[in-house]
Design a protein around this motif. Structure first.
Motif, mmCIF file in Angstrom:
data_model
loop_
_atom_site.group_PDB
_atom_site.id
_atom_site.type_symbol
_atom_site.label_atom_id
_atom_site.label_comp_id
_atom_site.label_asym_id
_atom_site.label_seq_id
_atom_site.Cartn_x
_atom_site.Cartn_y
_atom_site.Cartn_z
ATOM 1 N N ASN A 11 -3.097 -10.047 12.462
ATOM 2 C CA ASN A 11 -2.356 -10.104 11.199
ATOM 3 C C ASN A 11 -2.990 -9.195 10.142
ATOM 4 O O ASN A 11 -2.287 -8.616 9.324
ATOM 5 C CB ASN A 11 -2.260 -11.544 10.699
ATOM 6 C CG ASN A 11 -1.048 -12.255 11.291
ATOM 7 O OD1 ASN A 11 0.052 -11.701 11.310
ATOM 8 N ND2 ASN A 11 -1.260 -13.454 11.805
ATOM 9 N N GLY A 12 -4.320 -9.072 10.192
ATOM 10 C CA GLY A 12 -5.002 -8.142 9.273
ATOM 11 C C GLY A 12 -4.609 -6.709 9.557
ATOM 12 O O GLY A 12 -4.362 -5.923 8.637
ATOM 13 N N LEU A 15 -1.224 -6.179 8.150
ATOM 14 C CA LEU A 15 -1.294 -6.050 6.685
ATOM 15 C C LEU A 15 -1.774 -4.650 6.323
ATOM 16 O O LEU A 15 -1.292 -4.035 5.373
ATOM 17 C CB LEU A 15 -2.259 -7.102 6.114
ATOM 18 C CG LEU A 15 -2.601 -6.967 4.626
ATOM 19 C CD1 LEU A 15 -1.386 -7.296 3.770
ATOM 20 C CD2 LEU A 15 -3.766 -7.885 4.251
ATOM 21 N N LEU A 19 -0.624 -1.602 3.426
ATOM 22 C CA LEU A 19 -1.608 -1.092 2.458
ATOM 23 C C LEU A 19 -1.806 0.415 2.652
ATOM 24 O O LEU A 19 -1.930 1.177 1.686
ATOM 25 C CB LEU A 19 -2.939 -1.828 2.608
ATOM 26 C CG LEU A 19 -2.907 -3.318 2.235
ATOM 27 C CD1 LEU A 19 -4.275 -3.953 2.476
ATOM 28 C CD2 LEU A 19 -2.481 -3.518 0.784
ATOM 29 N N SER A 137 3.337 -12.714 12.171
ATOM 30 C CA SER A 137 4.443 -12.548 11.238
ATOM 31 C C SER A 137 5.311 -11.361 11.644
ATOM 32 O O SER A 137 4.836 -10.234 11.750
ATOM 33 C CB SER A 137 3.884 -12.343 9.829
ATOM 34 O OG SER A 137 4.808 -11.638 9.044
ATOM 35 N N ARG A 140 5.624 -8.692 8.978
ATOM 36 C CA ARG A 140 4.442 -7.834 8.923
ATOM 37 C C ARG A 140 4.440 -6.821 10.064
ATOM 38 O O ARG A 140 3.991 -5.695 9.902
ATOM 39 C CB ARG A 140 3.167 -8.658 8.992
ATOM 40 C CG ARG A 140 2.761 -9.203 7.650
ATOM 41 C CD ARG A 140 1.329 -9.695 7.707
ATOM 42 N NE ARG A 140 0.931 -10.217 6.418
ATOM 43 C CZ ARG A 140 -0.264 -10.728 6.186
ATOM 44 N NH1 ARG A 140 -1.155 -10.809 7.157
ATOM 45 N NH2 ARG A 140 -0.563 -11.168 4.990
ATOM 46 N N LEU A 206 7.681 -4.960 1.545
ATOM 47 C CA LEU A 206 7.034 -6.068 0.842
ATOM 48 C C LEU A 206 8.030 -7.139 0.415
ATOM 49 O O LEU A 206 7.695 -8.322 0.386
ATOM 50 C CB LEU A 206 6.286 -5.529 -0.388
ATOM 51 C CG LEU A 206 5.027 -4.721 -0.054
ATOM 52 C CD1 LEU A 206 4.516 -4.003 -1.290
ATOM 53 C CD2 LEU A 206 3.956 -5.625 0.530
ATOM 54 N N GLN A 209 8.411 -10.069 2.491
ATOM 55 C CA GLN A 209 7.302 -11.028 2.606
ATOM 56 C C GLN A 209 6.955 -11.742 1.312
ATOM 57 O O GLN A 209 6.334 -12.786 1.328
ATOM 58 C CB GLN A 209 6.026 -10.294 3.079
ATOM 59 C CG GLN A 209 6.184 -9.539 4.373
ATOM 60 C CD GLN A 209 4.972 -8.693 4.665
ATOM 61 O OE1 GLN A 209 3.846 -9.140 4.565
ATOM 62 N NE2 GLN A 209 5.202 -7.440 5.010
ATOM 63 N N TYR A 210 7.304 -11.126 0.192
ATOM 64 C CA TYR A 210 6.866 -11.688 -1.092
ATOM 65 C C TYR A 210 8.043 -11.863 -2.039
ATOM 66 O O TYR A 210 9.011 -11.104 -1.988
ATOM 67 C CB TYR A 210 5.848 -10.757 -1.762
ATOM 68 C CG TYR A 210 4.587 -10.556 -0.967
ATOM 69 C CD1 TYR A 210 3.492 -11.408 -1.133
ATOM 70 C CD2 TYR A 210 4.480 -9.521 -0.041
ATOM 71 C CE1 TYR A 210 2.329 -11.231 -0.398
ATOM 72 C CE2 TYR A 210 3.325 -9.334 0.698
ATOM 73 C CZ TYR A 210 2.249 -10.194 0.514
ATOM 74 O OH TYR A 210 1.101 -10.014 1.238
ATOM 75 N N SER A 247 -8.141 -4.470 4.964
ATOM 76 C CA SER A 247 -7.274 -5.546 5.452
ATOM 77 C C SER A 247 -8.021 -6.418 6.466
ATOM 78 O O SER A 247 -7.794 -7.626 6.535
ATOM 79 C CB SER A 247 -5.989 -4.975 6.053
ATOM 80 O OG SER A 247 -6.292 -4.196 7.188
ATOM 81 N N ALA A 251 -8.650 -10.322 6.216
ATOM 82 C CA ALA A 251 -8.174 -11.192 7.298
ATOM 83 C C ALA A 251 -9.316 -12.002 7.912
ATOM 84 O O ALA A 251 -9.207 -13.222 8.068
ATOM 85 C CB ALA A 251 -7.487 -10.345 8.369
#
Lengths: 285, 237
Positions: A11-12, A15, A19, A137, A140, A206, A209-210, A247, A251
């Protein structure tokens, strides 16, 4: 290895893709125009709102809303350059920083005025993938793949085309670009459009997810700047590597401690690195 | 022969500092013309005006009768003037081939890129050997080749060369003037600015003497070489 740790690492990694995409646009602008767009994350915020309104309010299909948001962000990029940067191109860096910083507050306030402070959710639910007992995710994963594809396309554009070569050349010697038959202003405007467009692309990823709110930029802005500085400001490959380092710290730190501690660790790592290598991982001099 | 480039009463400077006063000169098609003079005489300023990097404060200049003094640099290249700047100014972090590609940025030059680059590589085989090397890692003489090659990529009608021998070792300076001769043999029109008076007079047809921003003397290269003032002040004879 602990399967939960592996899950955190994956997951990191995912992410890191977003980024990296965020850092790409900011580094492009800095590398070419020599200006730091402090307002970068607020362009992302604007594009997230664009997706939200076009999809949820006007009922546009999601992909059409995405395309429109990317174009709107590219247009914002051009406006930022033409209206704010161009008149102060030759002035001290601190003035440019203050001007784009002022723009940050302007966009935040404008968004508050227009849309209020409530958190808005796109309402698109993407599944969580289960793979060998790990939960990953899906949004992601999409973001990661799109970010990588975007980076490869940008790389090919910069490496293979005349305009891309000019974009790389202009940061090395601005004055003689005219002797090559290159209209310097046009290159700046196109670069600003690409930088804005990358912010728009990041916004599309994004917003899945947000929630959107006027201050969402504060969530991504600082970490994006840290990544760019860590990688060597203006160095796109350095930024890419730094995005994945940061990231992973977030994570893995989150796995062993907590999300808050993980962010503290990321900041501490940043401060230590800046003391050891102020020019950044791949920065020169 | 027909007149290619004409300068008529050109003055220019930086802010309140005037560097050129009422300079008039002309270059005919196929000719090589030298502008010689001491450091600070305004030679580089003259080159910068002709290539559009600096707008003249008075006077005009034209290529084949078309006035260019109001155009920005990128339009002047389009009109057919290529400038090899002082100290070469290569893009050090681009490869040799990418530098040449930048020289062919204009749409017309782009269309003929592959023929053109082959021609430059034939002219300077050393560049072909080094084409994937970063320009910043070339030797001084190779950098000058690359800078000339880059300028030639735009298919110019006239090539401006600003101090091609500056900052190079004596042996390399010899090589650079050999390059200039080769460019001439290809039939190019060349306007060259040099402090190295003795060597430039060997490769040009005519010369102008620029001192303190004014043209002091003009004539065929052979006459220049025999002029008492030039001999005593610039050739040390």
């Amino acid at each position: 290895m602990d399967i939960y740790l592996l899950e955190a690492i994956i997951n990191g990694l995912l992410l890191g893709g977003v980024l990296a995409l965020l850092s790409l646009g900011l580094n492009l602008i800095f590398g070419v125009i020599d200006v730091v767009w402090i307002v970068y994350a607020e362009i992302v915020m604007s594009a997230m709102y664009a997706v939200y309104w076009l999809h949820n309010y006007y009922g546009w299909p999601l992909f059409l809303a995405f395309a429109a948001a990317i174009m709107i962000a590219a247009l914002i990029g051009v406006l930022v350059h033409v209206l704010v940067i161009e008149p102060i191109l030759g002035s001290a860096p601190i003035n440019q920083l203050l001007a784009t910083g002022g723009l940050l507050f302007f966009l935040q306030s404008l968004a508050t005025l227009l849309f209020g402070t409530e958190f808005r959710n796109l309402g698109v639910r993407l599944p969580v993938l289960e793979l060998a007992g790990m939960f990953i995710s899906f949004s992601r994963l999409i973001a990661f793949v799109v970010a990588l594809v975007g980076a490869v396309i940008l790389y090919l554009f910069l490496a293979r085309t005349y305009l891309g070569t000019a974009i790389r050349a202009i940061s090395q010697d601005r004055e003689i670009m005219g002797l090559m038959g290159v209209n310097e202003r046009r290159v700046y405007v196109i670069t600003s459009a690409i930088g804005g467009g990358l912010a728009g692309l990041a916004a599309c990823l994004l917003v899945l997810q947000y929630d959107v709110h006027p201050f969402i930029g504060l969530t991504f802005g600082p970490i994006t700047f840290m990544i760019c500085v860590l990688g060597g400001l203006g160095n796109m490959i350095g930024g890419f590597i730094a995005a994945f380092i940061m990231s992973q710290i977030i994570a893995i730190g989150g796995f062993f401690f907590s999300a808050e501690i993980a962010e503290v660790l990321a900041f501490v790592f940043f401060i230590v690195m800046i003391l050891i290598r102020p020019q950044g991982i791949l920065g020169k001099k | 022969m027909s007149v290619l480039l004409t300068l008529d009463g050109v003055s220019a400077g930086y802010g309140s500092f005037a560097a050129l006063f009422d300079v008039s000169l002309n270059v005919e098609a196929g000719e090589a013309v030298g502008v010689v003079g001491p450091n600070g005489a305004g030679k580089t300023t003259l080159m910068r005006v002709i290539s559009g990097l600096l707008r003249p404060s008075a006077g005009s200049f034209a290529l084949e009768g078309r006035h260019l003094e109001q155009l920005p640099a990128y339009r002047i290249v389009e009109a057919g003037i290529a400038h090899v700047p002082e100290n070469r100014r290569l893009f050090g972090r681009l490869t040799v081939e990418e530098n040449l590609r930048m020289g062919a940025f204009l749409p017309a030059a782009r269309r003929r890129f592959s023929q053109r680059i082959q021609w430059v590589y034939e002219l300077f085989p050393r560049l072909k050997e080094r084409r994937f090397q970063l320009a910043g890692t070339l030797s001084g003489g190779e950098q000058q080749m690359c800078a000339i090659g880059r300028a030639l990529m735009s298919e110019p009608k006239i090539l401006l060369m600003d101090e091609p021998s500056a900052g190079l070792a004596p042996l390399v300076v010899e090589q650079v003037f050999e390059l200039v001769k080769r460019i001439r043999q290809e039939g190019f029109t060349v306007l060259i600015v040099e402090q190295n008076v003795g060597q430039v007079l060997e490769v040009v047809d005519r010369a102008y003497l620029l001192e303190a921003g004014r043209i002091k003397l003009a004539g065929p290269a052979a006459e220049f070489a025999n002029n008492d003032f030039i001999r005593s002040s610039y050739l040390g004879l």
